[in-house]
Enzyme design. Structure first.
Site, PDB file in Angstrom:
ATOM      1  N   GLU A  96      -3.604  -7.399  -1.212  1.00 51.30           N
ATOM      2  CA  GLU A  96      -4.763  -6.674  -1.745  1.00 51.30           C
ATOM      3  C   GLU A  96      -4.587  -6.455  -3.246  1.00 51.30           C
ATOM      4  OE1 GLU A  96      -7.156  -2.486  -0.749  1.00 51.30           O
ATOM      5  OE2 GLU A  96      -5.035  -2.666  -0.276  1.00 51.30           O
ATOM      6  N   LYS A 101     -14.069  -5.080   1.413  1.00 54.04           N
ATOM      7  CA  LYS A 101     -13.431  -4.033   2.210  1.00 54.04           C
ATOM      8  C   LYS A 101     -14.454  -2.997   2.657  1.00 54.04           C
ATOM      9  CE  LYS A 101      -9.458  -0.856   1.857  1.00 54.04           C
ATOM     10  NZ  LYS A 101      -8.396  -0.389   0.922  1.00 54.04           N
ATOM     11  N   CYS A 122      -6.227  -4.017   4.284  1.00 55.26           N
ATOM     12  CA  CYS A 122      -5.435  -2.793   4.245  1.00 55.26           C
ATOM     13  C   CYS A 122      -5.918  -1.681   5.189  1.00 55.26           C
ATOM     14  CB  CYS A 122      -5.357  -2.291   2.802  1.00 55.26           C
ATOM     15  SG  CYS A 122      -3.999  -1.121   2.492  1.00 55.26           S
TER      16      CYS A 122
END
Length: 263
Positions: free
Chosen positions: A41, A111, A152
């Site tokens: 990330e 995300k 994540c």
């Protein structure tokens, strides 16, 4: 069968330096005959100051980090998944971008789940004040089977991974910058759980170490089998982990225990 590699780095605030480090590690993975390479990330730029990020980020077509990675993919005919911060209409997206072996962007995922957490008096995160979240889960076809994309903090939302698997994902990517504080407690357990629940391979490259702004990331990049076995792990520092992947294993396990069909 194919080979996958996860890159582990400690990105800073200089995009050009981050690209140089990433290139070296990607080339190392290529020497290990990897077919699919994944970076963590925010590989291109590390930070959580919105004003600074707005000044440093740009669109995908102009991003020097992304263009550099695309050139490697094209030159060496490799699939590469890289994650970076992109600016669109003065909004910052935390984006994972899949580049195919011709150097073209195959797809990208923004995300969805923002990391808003107060871990203690000194360690607080409010990603929702910085990034504009995505709204759509993404799967895409690799030459070896379907890939589900995540980033994540998404790992804490099992329903998302169920949806990715029910859409046919045999592999799920989890590029991360997991905090050291929570990583020590939850990283391995969460990733192994998502693998076992869905009988999916998990590819989880991570940021590692103490960064320029004092933030500490956990490292421990992992490649996990569909039955929860850790195939490869890099605990700390910059580096590469590479292993062979058999796309038939998740298919076999899903036939033996057809849990994806029972909910």
């Amino acid at each position: 069968m194919f080979k996958v590699s996860c890159i582990q780095i400690s990105s800073g605030k200089n995009i050009k330096k981050n690209l140089i480090i990433s290139k070296k590690l990607i080339l190392k993975a290529i020497k290990q005959k990897s077919d699919f390479i994944i970076t963590p990330e925010t590989s291109s730029l590390f930070g959580l100051n919105k004003k600074q990020l707005l000044q440093a980020t740009t669109s995908m077509d102009k991003d020097i980090y992304l263009n550099g990675i695309r050139q490697i993919a094209k030159n060496y005919k490799k699939w590469i998944l890289t994650s970076l911060l992109i600016k669109e209409k003065n909004k910052i997206k935390n984006r994972s971008i899949l580049i195919n072996s011709k150097g073209k962007i195959q797809t990208y995922y923004d995300k969805i789940h923002m990391y808003d957490a107060t871990l203690n008096k000194k360690e607080k995160y409010f990603e929702s004040k910085i990034f504009t979240p995505g709204k759509i889960i993404k799967t895409t076809n690799l030459p070896w089977g379907k890939l589900g994309l995540s980033i994540c903090y998404d790992i804490r939302f099992p329903n998302m991974y169920r949806k990715l698997s029910k859409k046919g994902s045999l592999f799920i990517s989890v590029p991360s910058a997991f905090t050291k504080t929570t990583g020590e407690k939850h990283w391995h357990s969460l990733l192994k759980a998502r693998a076992i629940e869905n009988f999916s391979y998990i590819f989880a490259p991570g940021q590692s170490g103490t960064h320029w702004n004092g933030r500490k990331t956990f490292g421990h990049s992992l490649i996990i089998s569909p039955d929860g076995k850790i195939l490869k792990e890099l605990k700390k520092g910059n580096g590469v982990i590479t292993t062979s992947i058999d796309p038939e294993i998740p298919k076999t396990l899903r036939k033996i225990i057809p849990s994806l069909n029972n909910d």
